[in-house]
Design an enzyme around this catalytic site. Sequence first.
Site, PDB file in Angstrom:
ATOM      1  N   LYS A  13       2.743  73.984  22.368  1.00 14.47           N
ATOM      2  CA  LYS A  13       4.068  73.357  22.415  1.00 14.47           C
ATOM      3  C   LYS A  13       5.178  74.403  22.379  1.00 14.47           C
ATOM      4  CE  LYS A  13       3.707  70.863  18.658  1.00 14.47           C
ATOM      5  NZ  LYS A  13       2.345  71.244  18.189  1.00 14.47           N
ATOM      6  N   ARG A  88       6.762  63.832  13.709  1.00 14.24           N
ATOM      7  CA  ARG A  88       5.375  64.094  13.339  1.00 14.24           C
ATOM      8  C   ARG A  88       4.764  62.910  12.597  1.00 14.24           C
ATOM      9  NH1 ARG A  88       5.384  69.968  13.292  1.00 14.24           N
ATOM     10  NH2 ARG A  88       3.375  70.873  12.759  1.00 14.24           N
ATOM     11  N   ARG A 127      -3.586  83.530  17.150  1.00 10.97           N
ATOM     12  CA  ARG A 127      -2.149  83.692  16.891  1.00 10.97           C
ATOM     13  C   ARG A 127      -1.959  84.384  15.543  1.00 10.97           C
ATOM     14  NH1 ARG A 127       1.180  78.238  16.963  1.00 10.97           N
ATOM     15  NH2 ARG A 127       0.311  77.876  14.909  1.00 10.97           N
ATOM     16  N   ARG A 135       2.405  84.185   9.423  1.00  6.77           N
ATOM     17  CA  ARG A 135       2.462  82.792   8.987  1.00  6.77           C
ATOM     18  C   ARG A 135       1.384  82.518   7.963  1.00  6.77           C
ATOM     19  NH1 ARG A 135       3.555  78.515  13.751  1.00  6.77           N
ATOM     20  NH2 ARG A 135       2.800  77.192  12.053  1.00  6.77           N
ATOM     21  N   ARG A 146      -4.182  71.366   8.754  1.00  4.84           N
ATOM     22  CA  ARG A 146      -3.100  70.943   9.658  1.00  4.84           C
ATOM     23  C   ARG A 146      -3.636  70.059  10.775  1.00  4.84           C
ATOM     24  NH1 ARG A 146      -1.002  76.258  11.344  1.00  4.84           N
ATOM     25  NH2 ARG A 146       0.468  75.127  12.643  1.00  4.84           N
TER      26      ARG A 146
HETATM   27  P1  AMP Z   1       4.876  73.919  13.239  1.00  3.57           P
HETATM   28  O1  AMP Z   1       5.460  75.261  13.474  1.00  3.57           O
HETATM   29  O2  AMP Z   1       5.533  72.841  14.065  1.00  3.57           O
HETATM   30  O3  AMP Z   1       3.384  73.878  13.348  1.00  3.57           O
HETATM   31  O4  AMP Z   1       5.220  73.527  11.727  1.00  3.57           O
HETATM   32  C1  AMP Z   1       4.750  74.309  10.647  1.00  3.57           C
HETATM   33  C2  AMP Z   1       4.802  73.510   9.357  1.00  3.57           C
HETATM   34  O5  AMP Z   1       6.152  73.103   9.075  1.00  3.57           O
HETATM   35  C3  AMP Z   1       4.013  72.215   9.368  1.00  3.57           C
HETATM   36  O6  AMP Z   1       2.644  72.421   9.087  1.00  3.57           O
HETATM   37  C4  AMP Z   1       4.727  71.425   8.269  1.00  3.57           C
HETATM   38  O7  AMP Z   1       4.380  71.881   6.992  1.00  3.57           O
HETATM   39  C5  AMP Z   1       6.175  71.792   8.507  1.00  3.57           C
HETATM   40  N1  AMP Z   1       6.814  70.884   9.508  1.00  3.57           N
HETATM   41  C6  AMP Z   1       7.276  71.217  10.740  1.00  3.57           C
HETATM   42  N2  AMP Z   1       7.771  70.150  11.389  1.00  3.57           N
HETATM   43  C7  AMP Z   1       7.632  69.107  10.529  1.00  3.57           C
HETATM   44  C8  AMP Z   1       7.930  67.726  10.601  1.00  3.57           C
HETATM   45  N3  AMP Z   1       8.488  67.199  11.708  1.00  3.57           N
HETATM   46  N4  AMP Z   1       7.644  66.954   9.528  1.00  3.57           N
HETATM   47  C9  AMP Z   1       7.102  67.470   8.408  1.00  3.57           C
HETATM   48  N5  AMP Z   1       6.766  68.745   8.273  1.00  3.57           N
HETATM   49  C10 AMP Z   1       7.029  69.584   9.313  1.00  3.57           C
END
Ligand code: AMP
Length: 189
Positions: A13, A88, A127, A135, A146
Amino acid sequence: MRIILLGPPGVGKGTQAKILVEELGIPQLSTGDILRSAIANKTPLGVQAKAIVDRGDLVSDDIVNGIVSERIDEADCAKGFILDGFPRTIPQADALSAMLADKGLRLDAVVEITADADTLVTRVANRAKESGGARADDTAEVIRKRLEVYKELTEPLVAYYSERGQLRTVDGMVPVDEVTAAIRRALNA
Ligand code: AMP
């Protein structure tokens, strides 16, 4: 154009969002990036979110809904935006729909990117290696967590947007430029 990119962690994404930013001239809105930046800067939001993000859980709907609502009011979002990692959960999708209606805006498309689970684990692990551990949520254990969270809380959005006639699905297992081409076709369809 207002677009949601939907799909599990590691499906690409973020990569596709960055390409679309160039092509469409609209910003990428990544709630994950916003949270990581808040965590790095130790802002009150970051301090509150750190443990949750590090263990692979979702931060509360209220927090991310607030982040997105404020962000889409900024000037660079006037012509549209690409949502990456939001919504999400079903409540987040409902909140997005309400906030867009409130602002007199509409969503153009939801593009779901798919890949099989093994590929995702490998990609996220790669990654993690490439980023040198930048990260905390890219460890094998947290990746699995996740993916579980995605299945349970986020995957229902596929049916949600499909029922609303907004879902378009592209295969994320092909090379990056082919995924981009498929997204382009989906957006023009
Ligand atoms: P991502 O980079 O989108 O994979 O997000 C990394 C982490 O940020 C996720 O595993 C969640 O802990 C938090 N996070 C990101 N977007 C959301 C969302 N829309 N709702 C809740 N937690 C989020």
